[in-house]
Design an enzyme around this catalytic site. Sequence first.
Site, PDB file in Angstrom:
ATOM      1  N   ASP A  37     -42.531 -23.429  12.125  1.00 27.18           N
ATOM      2  CA  ASP A  37     -42.965 -24.467  13.405  1.00 27.18           C
ATOM      3  C   ASP A  37     -44.045 -26.073  12.947  1.00 27.18           C
ATOM      4  OD1 ASP A  37     -43.556 -26.208  15.695  1.00 27.18           O
ATOM      5  OD2 ASP A  37     -42.882 -24.530  16.870  1.00 27.18           O
ATOM      6  N   VAL A  61     -37.532 -29.119  11.213  1.00 25.20           N
ATOM      7  CA  VAL A  61     -35.723 -28.447  10.824  1.00 25.20           C
ATOM      8  C   VAL A  61     -35.482 -29.769  10.191  1.00 25.20           C
ATOM      9  CG1 VAL A  61     -35.973 -26.682  12.579  1.00 25.20           C
ATOM     10  CG2 VAL A  61     -35.711 -28.413  14.022  1.00 25.20           C
ATOM     11  N   ASN A  87     -34.286 -21.777  17.191  1.00 25.88           N
ATOM     12  CA  ASN A  87     -34.488 -21.653  17.447  1.00 25.88           C
ATOM     13  C   ASN A  87     -35.604 -22.465  18.307  1.00 25.88           C
ATOM     14  OD1 ASN A  87     -35.532 -20.267  21.066  1.00 25.88           O
ATOM     15  ND2 ASN A  87     -37.739 -21.330  19.681  1.00 25.88           N
ATOM     16  N   TYR A 155     -28.180 -33.260  24.756  1.00 27.73           N
ATOM     17  CA  TYR A 155     -27.871 -31.626  24.186  1.00 27.73           C
ATOM     18  C   TYR A 155     -26.505 -30.876  24.986  1.00 27.73           C
ATOM     19  CZ  TYR A 155     -30.667 -27.428  25.992  1.00 27.73           C
ATOM     20  OH  TYR A 155     -31.438 -26.003  25.743  1.00 27.73           O
ATOM     21  N   LYS A 159     -25.590 -28.865  21.546  1.00 24.47           N
ATOM     22  CA  LYS A 159     -25.776 -27.455  22.438  1.00 24.47           C
ATOM     23  C   LYS A 159     -23.712 -26.648  21.929  1.00 24.47           C
ATOM     24  CE  LYS A 159     -29.940 -26.296  22.559  1.00 24.47           C
ATOM     25  NZ  LYS A 159     -30.302 -25.684  21.898  1.00 24.47           N
ATOM     26  N   THR A 190     -39.661 -21.638  30.841  1.00 27.60           N
ATOM     27  CA  THR A 190     -41.113 -22.097  29.377  1.00 27.60           C
ATOM     28  C   THR A 190     -41.996 -23.218  29.939  1.00 27.60           C
ATOM     29  OG1 THR A 190     -39.125 -23.292  28.178  1.00 27.60           O
ATOM     30  CG2 THR A 190     -39.298 -20.913  28.190  1.00 27.60           C
TER      31      THR A 190
END
Length: 266
Positions: A37, A61, A87, A155, A159, A190
Amino acid sequence: MSRLDGKIALVTGGASGMGVTHVRLLAAEGAKVMIADIDREGGEKLAAEFGAEVAFTHLDVTSEESWKAAVAATREQFGTVTVLVNNAGISGGAGVTADMDLNTYYRTIDVDQHGTMLGMRATIPAMVEAGGGSIVNISSLAGMTAAVGFPNIAYVAAKFAVRGMTKAAAMEYAAQNVRVNSVHPGTVTTPLTEDMLTQYGEEFRRSYTDKIPMKRLATPEEISHAVVFLASDESGYMTGTEIVIDGGQLAEQLARPALPTAKRPS
């Protein structure tokens, strides 16, 4: 014997949100887990909850060099990565296409799409050499269908791309026993999701939840159980497919009106 004994998992975005639950359930099932992370403080704090079977490494990432360092750190700590959970992701906020800030668009694509590709690129060669592995790419319900402005076009694009890249890589490496599958959660409880829903007010949140056939959001654990399954040998004949976990949203969108009962001739 636990379901993931002998597995070495690298979980991106493992310091927050669903990533935390992925880490906990993978470790509970016997995997050695590297939390990867950009949030060093959060990652180290989570790793401290466990013993020697869980560790933290810094990872951006979007950086190829950072990926190389994270994979090397995992190899040094535990051995070859045999499970990759891609993730890490960002939402880019809400809004329609003409209002989309270009910097936000590029950043969302960079993290959500390019980060996933770089992760596969960094780990597949060693998985092939080791005789196989499992890659779990976290996409979204937004990788199956779209909505107006929420989530946004960046997004959705990222995806959908994750879903396609999953299938491409799965076909490329099926014969080498490297399995690649995607998970497509609906809306999950979340902190990121809570912030996004809260900013539009309680009425919006209520109407949003009411549109889900099961009338609730998913828990992180409900997504992580699918991740554990795909990481395990129980899913050994699955590759290039997607698991949708959305409380029935996609099924309802694709459902057709019932045909009227046919009358028999008298």
